[in-house]
Motif scaffolding. Sequence first.
Motif, short mmCIF file in Angstrom:
data_model
loop_
_atom_site.label_atom_id
_atom_site.label_comp_id
_atom_site.label_asym_id
_atom_site.label_seq_id
_atom_site.Cartn_x
_atom_site.Cartn_y
_atom_site.Cartn_z
N SER A 1 2.37 -9.86 38.63
CA SER A 1 2.84 -9.74 40.00
C SER A 1 4.18 -9.04 40.00
CB SER A 1 2.96 -11.12 40.65
OG SER A 1 3.47 -11.02 41.96
N GLY A 2 4.23 -7.84 40.56
CA GLY A 2 5.48 -7.08 40.56
C GLY A 2 5.91 -6.79 39.14
N ASN A 3 7.11 -7.21 38.78
CA ASN A 3 7.63 -6.99 37.43
C ASN A 3 7.42 -8.19 36.51
OD1 ASN A 3 8.71 -4.35 37.85
ND2 ASN A 3 10.41 -5.25 38.97
N GLY A 4 6.62 -9.15 36.95
CA GLY A 4 6.46 -10.37 36.17
C GLY A 4 5.06 -10.61 35.66
N ILE A 5 4.97 -11.17 34.45
CA ILE A 5 3.71 -11.72 33.93
C ILE A 5 3.82 -13.23 34.11
CG2 ILE A 5 2.18 -11.98 31.95
CD1 ILE A 5 3.43 -9.46 30.78
N ILE A 6 2.91 -13.80 34.88
CA ILE A 6 2.96 -15.22 35.19
C ILE A 6 1.87 -15.94 34.39
CG2 ILE A 6 2.79 -16.94 37.03
CD1 ILE A 6 3.62 -14.64 38.97
N LEU A 7 2.29 -16.89 33.57
CA LEU A 7 1.37 -17.63 32.72
C LEU A 7 1.20 -19.05 33.24
CD1 LEU A 7 2.67 -16.54 29.19
CD2 LEU A 7 0.91 -15.44 30.60
N LYS A 8 -0.05 -19.46 33.40
CA LYS A 8 -0.37 -20.85 33.74
C LYS A 8 -0.96 -21.49 32.49
CE LYS A 8 -1.32 -19.70 38.60
NZ LYS A 8 -0.22 -20.49 39.18
N LEU A 9 -0.07 -21.93 31.62
CA LEU A 9 -0.49 -22.41 30.31
C LEU A 9 -0.99 -23.86 30.38
CD1 LEU A 9 2.42 -20.91 28.17
CD2 LEU A 9 0.17 -19.92 28.66
N ASP A 10 -2.00 -24.15 29.59
CA ASP A 10 -2.57 -25.50 29.56
C ASP A 10 -1.51 -26.52 29.12
OD1 ASP A 10 -4.89 -24.24 30.25
OD2 ASP A 10 -5.88 -24.53 28.31
N GLN B 1 4.48 -26.36 35.23
CA GLN B 1 4.94 -25.24 36.06
C GLN B 1 4.53 -23.93 35.42
OE1 GLN B 1 9.05 -25.71 37.76
NE2 GLN B 1 9.17 -27.39 36.29
N ASP B 2 4.58 -22.86 36.22
CA ASP B 2 4.29 -21.54 35.68
C ASP B 2 5.42 -21.07 34.78
OD1 ASP B 2 2.03 -21.58 37.22
OD2 ASP B 2 2.79 -20.20 38.75
N LEU B 3 5.06 -20.28 33.79
CA LEU B 3 6.04 -19.63 32.94
C LEU B 3 6.06 -18.16 33.32
CD1 LEU B 3 6.51 -20.30 29.18
CD2 LEU B 3 6.58 -17.97 30.05
N VAL B 4 7.24 -17.60 33.57
CA VAL B 4 7.35 -16.24 34.09
C VAL B 4 8.11 -15.36 33.10
CG1 VAL B 4 8.14 -14.77 35.97
CG2 VAL B 4 7.33 -17.09 36.47
N ILE B 5 7.52 -14.23 32.76
CA ILE B 5 8.17 -13.24 31.90
C ILE B 5 8.52 -12.04 32.77
CG2 ILE B 5 7.91 -11.75 29.88
CD1 ILE B 5 5.82 -13.75 28.84
N ASP B 6 9.81 -11.74 32.89
CA ASP B 6 10.26 -10.61 33.70
C ASP B 6 10.27 -9.36 32.83
OD1 ASP B 6 11.91 -8.66 35.07
OD2 ASP B 6 12.53 -10.29 36.40
N MET B 7 9.39 -8.41 33.14
CA MET B 7 9.23 -7.21 32.32
C MET B 7 10.35 -6.20 32.52
SD MET B 7 5.13 -6.57 32.73
CE MET B 7 5.06 -6.74 34.53
N GLU B 8 11.17 -6.39 33.52
CA GLU B 8 12.27 -5.46 33.80
C GLU B 8 13.58 -5.95 33.21
OE1 GLU B 8 14.05 -4.37 37.92
OE2 GLU B 8 12.45 -2.93 37.52
N SER B 9 13.90 -7.23 33.43
CA SER B 9 15.18 -7.76 32.96
C SER B 9 15.10 -8.33 31.54
CB SER B 9 15.69 -8.84 33.91
OG SER B 9 14.79 -9.95 33.94
N GLY B 10 13.89 -8.59 31.05
CA GLY B 10 13.74 -9.11 29.70
C GLY B 10 14.13 -10.57 29.57
N VAL B 11 13.75 -11.38 30.56
CA VAL B 11 14.02 -12.82 30.48
C VAL B 11 12.71 -13.57 30.68
CG1 VAL B 11 16.39 -12.58 31.31
CG2 VAL B 11 14.55 -13.08 32.94
N ILE B 12 12.67 -14.78 30.12
CA ILE B 12 11.52 -15.67 30.29
C ILE B 12 12.02 -16.94 30.94
CG2 ILE B 12 11.80 -16.59 27.93
CD1 ILE B 12 8.72 -16.84 27.84
N SER B 13 11.27 -17.44 31.94
CA SER B 13 11.73 -18.60 32.72
C SER B 13 10.64 -19.66 32.78
CB SER B 13 12.09 -18.18 34.14
OG SER B 13 13.09 -17.18 34.12
N TYR B 14 11.10 -20.90 32.68
CA TYR B 14 10.22 -22.05 32.88
C TYR B 14 11.03 -23.11 33.62
CZ TYR B 14 7.11 -25.99 32.01
OH TYR B 14 6.29 -27.07 32.16
N GLY B 15 10.63 -23.40 34.85
CA GLY B 15 11.41 -24.32 35.67
C GLY B 15 12.78 -23.73 35.95
N THR B 16 13.83 -24.48 35.62
CA THR B 16 15.20 -24.02 35.87
C THR B 16 15.82 -23.34 34.65
OG1 THR B 16 16.07 -26.19 35.23
CG2 THR B 16 15.61 -25.83 37.57
#
Length: 207
Positions: free
Chosen positions: A52-61, A65-80
């Motif tokens: 979605s947009g610049n992000g790869i959104i993973l719904k891991l078993d 919460q979703d884990l988001v990888i930002d393909m533009e800024s190079g950061v990975i986020s989970y929750g806060t």
Amino acid sequence: MMGMRIASLDYDENRECRGRSVRDEKQISTYILSFQIAEKLLRIYQGGWKISGNGIILKLDGLTQDLVIDMESGVISYGTVTIPFMNRYSPAKGVMALAQELSSDLNLPSKEDVSDLDFLFKVFVKLVEVFHARCDLRILPGNADGEWEIRLGEEGPSGWLSTDFIAENRFGEKMEISVWENLRAEKVATYLFGFNRFCKNFQCPIR
């Protein structure tokens, strides 16, 4: 169901290939590494994914919460928790070790078993690994539900691929790529690139 495409009447492969234009190497590397990290996390945890947009959104078993990888800024986020990953990669360490480090830093459940992942995402990773740096290939959500757009550059030529593995290029040709499922992912990616007729150096497999 994918909509009708309008064929390009003025098709010039050399003119339309803009992959050699000057681009930022860090952005190129970040885009590729984002797909590689997503692949490793899906192999470890399994689950679903979307782009979605610049992000790869993973719904891991097993994750709440979703884990988001930002393909533009190079950061990975989970929750806060948000962690930059580009400065942590090294060829000696490799992508799998980096993915495991990120999992630990994000406090994801420990899991060592590595499983296979779905055919479509494997092909997308190989498309990006082989053709993003040289051709500026990008993968984007398509116009229809369950459709992905494979595009060269921001406004370059496009092809489409649906979740039921039907590929369609801008010339109205269609192919079911599941017939290639037993091939290596890099070969499938090359066939798909050729099917979209992005470059005269990669043959269309149905011509």
